[in-house]
Design an enzyme around this catalytic site. Structure first.
Site, PDB file in Angstrom:
ATOM      1  CG  ASP A  28       2.801  38.922  77.543  1.00  0.00           C
ATOM      2  OD1 ASP A  28       3.067  39.966  78.156  1.00  0.00           O
ATOM      3  OD2 ASP A  28       2.921  38.796  76.307  1.00  0.00           O
ATOM      4  CB  SER A  75       5.717  40.367  75.047  1.00  0.00           C
ATOM      5  OG  SER A  75       5.173  40.819  76.265  1.00  0.00           O
ATOM      6  CB  SER A  92       7.840  40.640  80.049  1.00  0.00           C
ATOM      7  OG  SER A  92       8.760  40.024  79.192  1.00  0.00           O
TER       8      SER A  92
END
Length: 372
Positions: free
Chosen positions: A288, A286, A248
């Site tokens: 983000d 991830s 992340s």
């Protein structure tokens, strides 16, 4: 001997690899000028605090707090927006920010399983501030990345006291980077990641505004630095990544430009372009997230007002383009600073993550004429 190679051989002995930022090695990202500290704290009034937890052989985690101004944030809210690049994560408080367009607490970054602890700490912090004696609802904003490879994340070692200390330690000036705060146990492009920050100041003719970015890097992709294909040259990428690309990245963008939530969301979207310039791919696993905030004093939103109409100055759409560029450049450099500042770390189950191999990387950058 090739002239660039000869130059590098002369240069490298003069460079100290204890230097921690990419500009220390005369590599300049973008075209705009950084602020005094090249940090998010170049935005007037913005403060950052860290608590770093490194204990025994398995605790490698921490907390980072970002405060947009030094007053009571609940009573003097600030315009804010959130952009989700990829939503595999836990960003507490995001829906109210998106709905109302403002922020009323410090922004806290920590590890995935410590988000509830941090939320509780921020609620307590807010309720106990002078002037908030009748407050019955608090929207704490807490983001995270998962540091469970190096850190005993299941032990949930971050306490409310740690969060409160990060807030109380928050200050202006230079910001520690690398293996500190919420970046203590993170991994970026298979190397040791961490906290990174950078800033850009627009020319006076474009408003003279400052953009500051702070990142918590814990993601993967195909690393590029200043356009140089580092991962390919290190043979760390073929048909499949040689390390996990999941993870992340939390990105916090602050500015003193008078912006409303709509244009702050547009600004936040550009931070993802800065991530992409480093080779980040926002993989399936991830999380983000970008939080963008205007710290402009004239844009603050009072908790209570007898006037039902709020009138604040707001930049026109046509004035946003330079801020977009500033955000992209500052995000890219903040991510690279997190890599350059981080050091090799051993943690849980004797796992070791190596730091970025600076000497090899600098050889690549020199060969590509990226070092002034």
């Amino acid at each position: 001997m090739n002239r660039s190679v000869l130059t590098l051989l002369i240069l490298l002995p003069l460079l100290s690899f204890s230097q921690t930022r990419i500009r220390d090695y005369r590599v300049k990202i973008g075209v705009l000028r950084p602020g005094q500290y090249n940090a998010i704290t170049d935005v007037p009034g913005v403060r950052v605090g860290h608590v770093t937890l490194i204990k025994g052989d398995s605790i490698r985690t921490g907390v980072t707090a970002i405060l947009p101004h030094s007053g009571n944030l609940f009573q003097e809210k600030v315009p804010a927006a959130i952009h989700v690049g990829n939503g595999f994560g836990k960003l507490a408080g995001s829906t109210q920010v998106k709905e109302l367009g403002n922020l009323e607490t410090p922004i806290i970054l920590t590890n995935t399983l410590s988000v509830p602890t941090a939320v509780n700490a921020v609620i307590g912090y807010t309720l106990h501030q002078e002037g908030n004696e009748t407050v019955r609802s608090v929207n704490a904003v807490v983001g995270e990345t998962n540091d469970g490879y190096l850190n005993d994340i299941r032990g949930r070692h971050v306490s409310e006291t740690d969060v409160l200390q990060a807030i109380s330690k928050a200050k202006t000036g230079a910001v520690p980077e690398g293996n500190v705060g919420a970046g203590t146990g993170t991994i970026c492009f298979g190397f040791k990641g961490g906290i990174g920050t950078s800033s850009r100041v627009l020319p006076k003719k474009l408003g003279g505004y400052t953009i500051g970015v702070l990142v918590q890097t814990n993601f993967g992709g195909v690393l590029q630095i200043a356009g140089v294909d580092v991962d390919k040259q290190l043979d760390r990428y073929s048909e499949t990544l040689k390390y996990s690309a999941d993870g992340s990245c939390m990105m916090v963008v602050l500015t003193d430009a008078p912006l409303d939530a709509r244009n702050l969301e547009r600004l936040a979207k550009r931070a993802m372009m800065g991530l992409a310039k480093t080779g980040g791919i926002a993989s399936n696993g991830s999380g983000d997230y970008v939080i963008a905030v205007s710290a402009a004093e004239e844009c603050r939103i009072p908790y209570e007002s007898e006037n039902p109409i709020q009138t604040v100055p707001t930049l026109r759409n046509e004035a946003m383009t330079p801020l977009f560029l500033a955000t992209i450049e500052a995000t890219e450099e903040a991510i690279l600073n997190s890599l350059f500042a981080a050091e090799t770390m051993t943690g849980r189950d004797d796992h070791t993550i190596e730091a970025l191999p600076k000497k090899k990387v600098l050889e690549m950058l020199q060969a590509a004429h990226k070092m002034d």
